[in-house]
Scaffold this motif. Structure first.
Motif, PDB file in Angstrom:
ATOM      1  N   ASP A 173       0.832  -1.207   0.000  1.00  0.00           N
ATOM      2  CA  ASP A 173       0.000   0.000   0.000  1.00  0.00           C
ATOM      3  C   ASP A 173       0.865   1.254   0.000  1.00  0.00           C
ATOM      4  OD1 ASP A 173      -2.391  -1.377  -0.064  1.00  0.00           O
ATOM      5  OD2 ASP A 173      -2.561  -1.492   2.115  1.00  0.00           O
ATOM      6  N   ARG A 174       1.951   1.225   0.775  1.00  0.00           N
ATOM      7  CA  ARG A 174       2.854   2.370   0.784  1.00  0.00           C
ATOM      8  C   ARG A 174       3.504   2.524  -0.586  1.00  0.00           C
ATOM      9  NH1 ARG A 174       8.193   4.017   2.357  1.00  0.00           N
ATOM     10  NH2 ARG A 174       8.910   1.882   2.669  1.00  0.00           N
ATOM     11  N   GLY A 175       3.804   1.396  -1.224  1.00  0.00           N
ATOM     12  CA  GLY A 175       4.389   1.438  -2.553  1.00  0.00           C
ATOM     13  C   GLY A 175       3.471   2.121  -3.552  1.00  0.00           C
ATOM     14  N   LYS A 176       2.168   1.860  -3.464  1.00  0.00           N
ATOM     15  CA  LYS A 176       1.213   2.491  -4.373  1.00  0.00           C
ATOM     16  C   LYS A 176       1.141   3.998  -4.131  1.00  0.00           C
ATOM     17  CE  LYS A 176      -2.084  -0.522  -3.385  1.00  0.00           C
ATOM     18  NZ  LYS A 176      -3.400  -1.221  -3.427  1.00  0.00           N
ATOM     19  N   LYS A 177       1.222   4.400  -2.863  1.00  0.00           N
ATOM     20  CA  LYS A 177       1.182   5.830  -2.543  1.00  0.00           C
ATOM     21  C   LYS A 177       2.448   6.526  -3.023  1.00  0.00           C
ATOM     22  CE  LYS A 177      -1.763   5.166   1.540  1.00  0.00           C
ATOM     23  NZ  LYS A 177      -1.836   5.247   3.026  1.00  0.00           N
ATOM     24  N   VAL A 178       3.587   5.848  -2.868  1.00  0.00           N
ATOM     25  CA  VAL A 178       4.850   6.412  -3.336  1.00  0.00           C
ATOM     26  C   VAL A 178       4.825   6.595  -4.849  1.00  0.00           C
ATOM     27  CG1 VAL A 178       7.326   5.975  -3.620  1.00  0.00           C
ATOM     28  CG2 VAL A 178       6.227   5.548  -1.413  1.00  0.00           C
ATOM     29  N   LEU A 179       4.354   5.580  -5.573  1.00  0.00           N
ATOM     30  CA  LEU A 179       4.262   5.680  -7.031  1.00  0.00           C
ATOM     31  C   LEU A 179       3.372   6.844  -7.423  1.00  0.00           C
ATOM     32  CD1 LEU A 179       4.655   4.762  -9.941  1.00  0.00           C
ATOM     33  CD2 LEU A 179       2.787   3.127  -9.596  1.00  0.00           C
ATOM     34  N   THR A 180       2.232   6.969  -6.778  1.00  0.00           N
ATOM     35  CA  THR A 180       1.302   8.056  -7.092  1.00  0.00           C
ATOM     36  C   THR A 180       1.975   9.411  -6.940  1.00  0.00           C
ATOM     37  OG1 THR A 180      -0.617   6.753  -6.395  1.00  0.00           O
ATOM     38  CG2 THR A 180      -0.890   9.143  -6.472  1.00  0.00           C
ATOM     39  N   PRO A 215      10.912  14.787  -4.777  1.00  0.00           N
ATOM     40  CA  PRO A 215      12.109  15.404  -5.370  1.00  0.00           C
ATOM     41  C   PRO A 215      13.208  14.373  -5.612  1.00  0.00           C
ATOM     42  CG  PRO A 215      11.348  16.626  -3.432  1.00  0.00           C
ATOM     43  CD  PRO A 215      10.624  15.311  -3.435  1.00  0.00           C
ATOM     44  N   PRO A 216      14.046  14.607  -6.613  1.00  0.00           N
ATOM     45  CA  PRO A 216      15.207  13.724  -6.838  1.00  0.00           C
ATOM     46  C   PRO A 216      16.080  13.679  -5.591  1.00  0.00           C
ATOM     47  CG  PRO A 216      14.911  15.240  -8.670  1.00  0.00           C
ATOM     48  CD  PRO A 216      13.971  15.686  -7.608  1.00  0.00           C
ATOM     49  N   GLY A 217      16.642  12.517  -5.316  1.00  0.00           N
ATOM     50  CA  GLY A 217      17.481  12.344  -4.148  1.00  0.00           C
ATOM     51  C   GLY A 217      16.738  11.830  -2.937  1.00  0.00           C
ATOM     52  N   THR A 218      15.413  11.735  -3.031  1.00  0.00           N
ATOM     53  CA  THR A 218      14.614  11.247  -1.910  1.00  0.00           C
ATOM     54  C   THR A 218      14.890   9.775  -1.650  1.00  0.00           C
ATOM     55  OG1 THR A 218      12.831  12.830  -2.360  1.00  0.00           O
ATOM     56  CG2 THR A 218      12.262  10.905  -1.047  1.00  0.00           C
ATOM     57  N   ASP A 219      15.106   9.424  -0.398  1.00  0.00           N
ATOM     58  CA  ASP A 219      15.301   8.034   0.000  1.00  0.00           C
ATOM     59  C   ASP A 219      13.928   7.370   0.080  1.00  0.00           C
ATOM     60  OD1 ASP A 219      15.713   5.608   1.290  1.00  0.00           O
ATOM     61  OD2 ASP A 219      17.266   6.392   2.609  1.00  0.00           O
ATOM     62  N   LEU A 220      13.604   6.556  -0.916  1.00  0.00           N
ATOM     63  CA  LEU A 220      12.271   5.965  -0.987  1.00  0.00           C
ATOM     64  C   LEU A 220      12.040   4.907   0.081  1.00  0.00           C
ATOM     65  CD1 LEU A 220      11.837   5.637  -4.863  1.00  0.00           C
ATOM     66  CD2 LEU A 220      11.074   7.474  -3.356  1.00  0.00           C
ATOM     67  N   GLN A 221      13.117   4.330   0.597  1.00  0.00           N
ATOM     68  CA  GLN A 221      12.964   3.296   1.626  1.00  0.00           C
ATOM     69  C   GLN A 221      12.405   3.886   2.918  1.00  0.00           C
ATOM     70  OE1 GLN A 221      13.422   0.017   1.297  1.00  0.00           O
ATOM     71  NE2 GLN A 221      13.957   0.253  -0.859  1.00  0.00           N
ATOM     72  N   HIS A 222      12.729   5.144   3.187  1.00  0.00           N
ATOM     73  CA  HIS A 222      12.287   5.772   4.432  1.00  0.00           C
ATOM     74  C   HIS A 222      11.294   6.910   4.184  1.00  0.00           C
ATOM     75  CE1 HIS A 222      16.283   3.963   5.373  1.00  0.00           C
ATOM     76  NE2 HIS A 222      15.640   3.584   6.460  1.00  0.00           N
ATOM     77  N   PHE A 223      10.903   7.082   2.944  1.00  0.00           N
ATOM     78  CA  PHE A 223       9.972   8.152   2.595  1.00  0.00           C
ATOM     79  C   PHE A 223       8.569   7.799   3.075  1.00  0.00           C
ATOM     80  CE2 PHE A 223       7.045  10.064  -0.587  1.00  0.00           C
ATOM     81  CZ  PHE A 223       7.293  11.395  -0.299  1.00  0.00           C
ATOM     82  N   LYS A 224       7.929   8.749   3.718  1.00  0.00           N
ATOM     83  CA  LYS A 224       6.569   8.546   4.217  1.00  0.00           C
ATOM     84  C   LYS A 224       5.593   9.368   3.379  1.00  0.00           C
ATOM     85  CE  LYS A 224       7.982   7.612   8.991  1.00  0.00           C
ATOM     86  NZ  LYS A 224       7.845   8.006  10.427  1.00  0.00           N
ATOM     87  N   PRO A 225       4.795   8.709   2.553  1.00  0.00           N
ATOM     88  CA  PRO A 225       3.827   9.431   1.729  1.00  0.00           C
ATOM     89  C   PRO A 225       2.869  10.235   2.599  1.00  0.00           C
ATOM     90  CG  PRO A 225       4.003   7.142   1.050  1.00  0.00           C
ATOM     91  CD  PRO A 225       4.720   7.252   2.359  1.00  0.00           C
TER      92      PRO A 225
END
Length: 275
Positions: free
Chosen positions: A116-123, A131-141
């Motif tokens: 579910d978090r993956g879908k929010k991140v993709l959106t 922004p470029p450089g964002t750490d997607l592993q720890h990014f909170k949508p």
């Protein structure tokens, strides 16, 4: 002789969806169109293409292939770090631009610990809010638009990347996740294609690359994938992301540019009709 005939019979006589022409004139036409491309107003000043796939599918290597193919002399580049080990891959969202084309390289979509978090991140990536450089592993949508849209980062096309050698053995669970991700892209009316990588692993002699789309085993892979995902077979392509030597080989170069040109032309048509 028997092995040769058996191999040749593995090519279909039926009409293929794609007809790339493998000569110098075609190569220069493709390269010139993409390198000189002027985006319509709705794209700001660039075309943003997101390469999205599982860990080890060949996303980063595909970007290297595109950049090498776009080079005037076909000089190979390895400016995008590659690797198959999840721990060795950077989790950051990165962007690589050449003229009016910008390629976005995220971490593998199955690397995120929550679907579910993956879908929010993709959106949010599609909307230009990561922004470029964002750490997607720890990014909170966010759910309150804390991250504003950056117009020049809005995604215009998504190339779903799959390892051609293993794409017909993906687990049912992962395939369901992919279908959800594809639906998100489709609902935003974003141009999407599927690119199969690692052509070299199919062990087809290079002299037959010019009829690669008539190769029956590849047609069967595309047909099965289309049946499982609902994607149109006409929007499925194959490239080689194995770069050796100083220059990219002409056949590999044309296969890469042919797939890229198809996406860019369709994005262009969409925005010109919408204007």
């Amino acid at each position: 002789m028997f092995d040769f005939l058996r191999f040749m019979f593995s090519f279909s006589k039926e009409s293929s969806a794609h007809f790339p022409i493998f000569d110098d004139r075609s190569l220069e036409t493709l390269r010139r169109y993409l390198c000189d491309y002027n985006p319509p107003e709705g794209c700001v000043n660039r075309i943003n293409i997101l390469l999205y796939g599982m860990v080890g599918a060949g996303k980063s290597a595909a970007i290297n292939t595109f950049l090498s193919a776009l080079d005037q002399h076909g000089t190979t580049t390895n400016c995008v770090p590659t690797g198959d080990d999840l721990k060795s891959l950077t989790p950051q969202l990165k962007a690589y631009r050449l003229n009016a084309l910008q390629f976005w390289d995220p971490s593998g979509w199955n690397a995120l610990d929550d679907a579910d978090r993956g879908k929010k991140v993709l959106t949010m990536i599609l909307e230009g809010r990561v922004p470029p450089g964002t750490d997607l592993q720890h990014f909170k949508p966010d759910s309150d638009n804390q991250y504003l849209v950056i117009p020049e980062n809005v995604i215009h096309g998504v190339a779903f990347i799959f390892n051609t050698d293993t794409m017909d053995n993906i687990s049912k669970e992962l395939m369901e996740q992919f279908k959800d991700l594809q639906t998100i892209v489709a609902q935003k009316y974003i141009q999407r294609i599927m690119i199969g990588t690692k052509l070299d692993q199919l062990e087809i002699p290079k002299k037959y690359y010019h009829i690669i789309y008539n190769y029956k085993p590849l047609q069967n892979k595309f047909a099965k994938f289309s049946s499982s995902t609902g994607m149109d077979k006409n929007q499925m392509f194959i490239i080689s992301n194995e770069l050796k030597g100083v220059n990219i080989e002409r056949t590999k170069c044309i296969l890469a540019l042919y797939a890229l040109e198809n996406m860019v032309r369709n994005i262009d048509k969409y925005f010109k009709v919408a204007q």
